[in-house]
Design a protein around this motif. Sequence first.
Motif, PDB file in Angstrom:
ATOM      1  N   VAL A  10       0.860  -1.179   0.000  1.00 32.28           N
ATOM      2  CA  VAL A  10       0.000   0.000   0.000  1.00 32.28           C
ATOM      3  C   VAL A  10       0.900   1.234   0.000  1.00 32.28           C
ATOM      4  CG1 VAL A  10      -1.756   1.295   1.277  1.00 32.28           C
ATOM      5  CG2 VAL A  10      -1.817  -1.221   1.253  1.00 32.28           C
ATOM      6  N   VAL A  11       0.700   2.099  -0.994  1.00 33.80           N
ATOM      7  CA  VAL A  11       1.466   3.350  -1.090  1.00 33.80           C
ATOM      8  C   VAL A  11       0.456   4.493  -1.078  1.00 33.80           C
ATOM      9  CG1 VAL A  11       3.118   4.696  -2.432  1.00 33.80           C
ATOM     10  CG2 VAL A  11       3.204   2.188  -2.504  1.00 33.80           C
ATOM     11  N   ASP A  12       0.398   5.203   0.024  1.00 33.54           N
ATOM     12  CA  ASP A  12      -0.550   6.306   0.159  1.00 33.54           C
ATOM     13  C   ASP A  12       0.019   7.313   1.139  1.00 33.54           C
ATOM     14  OD1 ASP A  12      -2.896   7.929   0.864  1.00 33.54           O
ATOM     15  OD2 ASP A  12      -4.025   6.367  -0.163  1.00 33.54           O
ATOM     16  N   VAL A  69       5.679   7.234   1.690  1.00 32.77           N
ATOM     17  CA  VAL A  69       5.906   8.145   0.573  1.00 32.77           C
ATOM     18  C   VAL A  69       6.964   9.152   0.997  1.00 32.77           C
ATOM     19  CG1 VAL A  69       4.831   9.870  -0.918  1.00 32.77           C
ATOM     20  CG2 VAL A  69       3.526   7.855  -0.196  1.00 32.77           C
ATOM     21  N   PRO A  70       8.030   9.339   0.188  1.00 38.71           N
ATOM     22  CA  PRO A  70       9.059  10.332   0.526  1.00 38.71           C
ATOM     23  C   PRO A  70       8.452  11.730   0.663  1.00 38.71           C
ATOM     24  CG  PRO A  70       9.819   8.916  -1.252  1.00 38.71           C
ATOM     25  CD  PRO A  70       8.362   8.603  -1.029  1.00 38.71           C
ATOM     26  N   ALA A  71       9.050  12.544   1.488  1.00 38.28           N
ATOM     27  CA  ALA A  71       8.531  13.885   1.760  1.00 38.28           C
ATOM     28  C   ALA A  71       8.696  14.844   0.584  1.00 38.28           C
ATOM     29  CB  ALA A  71       9.218  14.464   2.991  1.00 38.28           C
ATOM     30  N   VAL A 102      10.113   3.694  -6.054  1.00 36.14           N
ATOM     31  CA  VAL A 102      10.024   2.470  -6.862  1.00 36.14           C
ATOM     32  C   VAL A 102      10.932   1.383  -6.283  1.00 36.14           C
ATOM     33  CG1 VAL A 102      10.490   1.469  -9.132  1.00 36.14           C
ATOM     34  CG2 VAL A 102       9.308   3.665  -8.951  1.00 36.14           C
ATOM     35  N   THR A 103      12.138   1.753  -5.893  1.00 31.08           N
ATOM     36  CA  THR A 103      13.068   0.786  -5.303  1.00 31.08           C
ATOM     37  C   THR A 103      12.503   0.189  -4.022  1.00 31.08           C
ATOM     38  OG1 THR A 103      14.964   1.913  -6.260  1.00 31.08           O
ATOM     39  CG2 THR A 103      15.398   0.502  -4.363  1.00 31.08           C
ATOM     40  N   ALA A 104      11.903   1.027  -3.179  1.00 28.62           N
ATOM     41  CA  ALA A 104      11.318   0.543  -1.924  1.00 28.62           C
ATOM     42  C   ALA A 104      10.179  -0.436  -2.191  1.00 28.62           C
ATOM     43  CB  ALA A 104      10.823   1.718  -1.083  1.00 28.62           C
ATOM     44  N   ILE A 105       9.372  -0.164  -3.212  1.00 28.29           N
ATOM     45  CA  ILE A 105       8.275  -1.067  -3.561  1.00 28.29           C
ATOM     46  C   ILE A 105       8.820  -2.385  -4.090  1.00 28.29           C
ATOM     47  CG2 ILE A 105       6.345  -1.418  -5.149  1.00 28.29           C
ATOM     48  CD1 ILE A 105       5.901   1.666  -4.976  1.00 28.29           C
ATOM     49  N   LEU A 106       9.776  -2.320  -4.994  1.00 29.99           N
ATOM     50  CA  LEU A 106      10.333  -3.541  -5.593  1.00 29.99           C
ATOM     51  C   LEU A 106      11.059  -4.402  -4.566  1.00 29.99           C
ATOM     52  CD1 LEU A 106      11.638  -2.173  -9.008  1.00 29.99           C
ATOM     53  CD2 LEU A 106       9.587  -3.554  -8.574  1.00 29.99           C
ATOM     54  N   GLY A 156       1.060   9.653  -8.641  1.00 32.52           N
ATOM     55  CA  GLY A 156       1.511   8.286  -8.772  1.00 32.52           C
ATOM     56  C   GLY A 156       1.531   7.818 -10.213  1.00 32.52           C
ATOM     57  N   THR A 157       1.244   8.728 -11.143  1.00 33.99           N
ATOM     58  CA  THR A 157       1.185   8.355 -12.556  1.00 33.99           C
ATOM     59  C   THR A 157       2.460   8.662 -13.300  1.00 33.99           C
ATOM     60  OG1 THR A 157       0.243  10.500 -13.175  1.00 33.99           O
ATOM     61  CG2 THR A 157      -1.303   8.713 -12.682  1.00 33.99           C
ATOM     62  N   GLY A 158       3.313   9.524 -12.770  1.00 31.72           N
ATOM     63  CA  GLY A 158       4.487   9.965 -13.522  1.00 31.72           C
ATOM     64  C   GLY A 158       5.702   9.342 -13.036  1.00 31.72           C
TER      65      GLY A 158
END
Length: 74
Positions: free
Chosen positions: A11-13, A38-40, A49-53, A72-74
């Motif tokens: 979950v990324v929010d 999420v980074p500040a 992306v690295t943290a998610i992967l 979150g789209t770009g």
Amino acid sequence: MNGLIDRRVVVVDDHQLLSESLALALSVQGYDVRRVPVPAHSGAPAALVTAILRVRPRVVLLDLELGAFGTGTG
């Protein structure tokens, strides 16, 4: 894949209460849920992306409006 890896969700929010609620609801249903903070600042999309992967999720629940971080789209 098998076991909890098949049921791993990230979950990324940027809204902590929402991400905690999603994580709790999915955990009760048997999912292995991880929250990625999420980074500040908006200059770190590669770090996000690295943290998610690193978690190796099967599914990513990504908020498309991440506050100060950007979209979150770009």
